[in-house]
Design a protein around this motif. Sequence first.
Motif, PDB file in Angstrom:
ATOM      1  N   SER A   1       0.824  -1.219   0.000  1.00  0.00           N
ATOM      2  CA  SER A   1       0.000   0.000   0.000  1.00  0.00           C
ATOM      3  C   SER A   1       0.857   1.268   0.000  1.00  0.00           C
ATOM      4  O   SER A   1       0.489   2.293  -0.565  1.00  0.00           O
ATOM      5  CB  SER A   1      -0.935   0.008   1.205  1.00  0.00           C
ATOM      6  N   ASP A   2       2.043   1.196   0.640  1.00  0.00           N
ATOM      7  CA  ASP A   2       2.938   2.356   0.708  1.00  0.00           C
ATOM      8  C   ASP A   2       4.156   2.209  -0.206  1.00  0.00           C
ATOM      9  O   ASP A   2       5.017   3.105  -0.242  1.00  0.00           O
ATOM     10  CB  ASP A   2       3.433   2.562   2.145  1.00  0.00           C
ATOM     11  N   SER A   3       4.252   1.070  -0.921  1.00  0.00           N
ATOM     12  CA  SER A   3       5.432   0.776  -1.759  1.00  0.00           C
ATOM     13  C   SER A   3       6.711   0.931  -0.938  1.00  0.00           C
ATOM     14  O   SER A   3       7.678   1.562  -1.367  1.00  0.00           O
ATOM     15  CB  SER A   3       5.486   1.685  -2.997  1.00  0.00           C
ATOM     16  N   LEU A   4       6.701   0.351   0.265  1.00  0.00           N
ATOM     17  CA  LEU A   4       7.841   0.487   1.168  1.00  0.00           C
ATOM     18  C   LEU A   4       8.348  -0.884   1.635  1.00  0.00           C
ATOM     19  O   LEU A   4       7.544  -1.792   1.893  1.00  0.00           O
ATOM     20  CB  LEU A   4       7.440   1.276   2.416  1.00  0.00           C
TER      21      LEU A   4
ATOM     22  N   ASN B   1      12.318   2.828   0.023  1.00  0.00           N
ATOM     23  CA  ASN B   1      11.586   2.699  -1.231  1.00  0.00           C
ATOM     24  C   ASN B   1      12.144   1.561  -2.089  1.00  0.00           C
ATOM     25  O   ASN B   1      11.414   0.937  -2.854  1.00  0.00           O
ATOM     26  CB  ASN B   1      11.652   4.012  -2.027  1.00  0.00           C
ATOM     27  N   SER B   2      13.454   1.337  -1.980  1.00  0.00           N
ATOM     28  CA  SER B   2      14.106   0.272  -2.749  1.00  0.00           C
ATOM     29  C   SER B   2      14.980  -0.566  -1.829  1.00  0.00           C
ATOM     30  O   SER B   2      15.540  -0.057  -0.856  1.00  0.00           O
ATOM     31  CB  SER B   2      15.001   0.864  -3.853  1.00  0.00           C
ATOM     32  N   LEU B   3      15.097  -1.855  -2.168  1.00  0.00           N
ATOM     33  CA  LEU B   3      15.942  -2.764  -1.394  1.00  0.00           C
ATOM     34  C   LEU B   3      16.868  -3.504  -2.347  1.00  0.00           C
ATOM     35  O   LEU B   3      16.433  -4.065  -3.360  1.00  0.00           O
ATOM     36  CB  LEU B   3      15.074  -3.764  -0.626  1.00  0.00           C
ATOM     37  N   VAL B   4      18.164  -3.491  -2.024  1.00  0.00           N
ATOM     38  CA  VAL B   4      19.167  -4.165  -2.850  1.00  0.00           C
ATOM     39  C   VAL B   4      19.804  -5.283  -2.033  1.00  0.00           C
ATOM     40  O   VAL B   4      20.317  -5.043  -0.933  1.00  0.00           O
ATOM     41  CB  VAL B   4      20.268  -3.188  -3.313  1.00  0.00           C
TER      42      VAL B   4
END
Length: 407
Positions: A141-144, A165-168
Amino acid sequence: MKNKTYDAIVLGGGAAGLFCAITAAKKGNKVLVLEKSNKLGKKILMSGGGRCNFTNFNVQPENFLSENEHFCKSALSRYSAQDFISLVESYNIDYETKKHGQLFCINSAKDIVNMLISECDKYKVEIRKYATAKDVNYLESDSLYKLNVVIEDKDKTEDIQFDSNSLVVATGALSVPSLGGSGYGYELANQFGLDLIDLRAGLVPFMFSDYMKPICEKLSGVSLSVEISCNNKTFHEDMLFTHRGLSGPAVLQISSYWNLGDKICINLIPGIDVADYVKKIKSQNPKVILKSLLNKQLPKALVMELELLLWKHLANTPIGEWSNSQIEQVGTKLNNWFLKPSSTEGYRTAEVTLGGVNTDFISSKTMEVLDQKDLYFIGEVLDVTGHLGGFNFQWAWASAYVAGLEI
């Protein structure tokens, strides 16, 4: 529990993780690197005998193993060896080129780690060591991405929730656990529904349980240049006898193509047809014994062991008294010495892990998971493994770069 939000969180402070963080931060992103150990770039520091073989002049897709042989092409073309060399030169790091296009630091691998840390400082990358992600969840829902992280420093233990917001995922693989190798990246891959290609140790020495074991023990420390083959792949490099079996660049290279139960074929005198060579000498100098002849081509200790193994009953017989078929039989074995390793030394000494996250689930252009927004896998955790000689570092830089650009 504290809560902090970032544009990108990178799991792993090794070559790929740091380089991706730098690339993403250059664009103005707020980036956090989480490293579970006490030190950044442990594998960099130990590589190349402490001088880091950081890339190779001759990077080609053929230097990499993967179920999808085309996957590595895009990233390698977008970030070349010369691109990384230019960065190294901008820091005035002294380096040298060795055989097969391998580039090494002249002074120390610390030069490369310090360069990466300087770049992180320059672009305000935040780094937390002693950090273990206990839970990673995606809030659609929060793109988190929400990470529950434990930071266990010497003096205190903190529980922190980081949002991103992004995970690597740059957690490396199973090789050399003493340098931080682990299967955590594979666990995350499974959590997000990604398949794995079977894992095994690569670039690793062989061990023996048959007659070769005592021979290797006696010859420990002896090295020579050989041609070694297995499963239609051949390398011409140095081979080293050890107390446990066989090592050296030739063996490490071919180990990535070997499967349990396979035989390897070793040409002990590459470039010379031994039978023809001995027959020629037979007509010119029939009184010489084979050992004396081979001592000019091979280490004497090895010739002694080979004599006991292959022509013990003819050890003191001049080659003029050998039949041509006897010469051909021994010559063929010296040019095609078939051995059957019982195993490799495993992940403890392996330089890489073969297999990994199935690239069918990953974009070759960005390293993003195709069905999971803003999740990236880079470096050794993926099913891309390079040959010995700086290729795995170049894959780390290239895969990190294209992911960092996308964030």
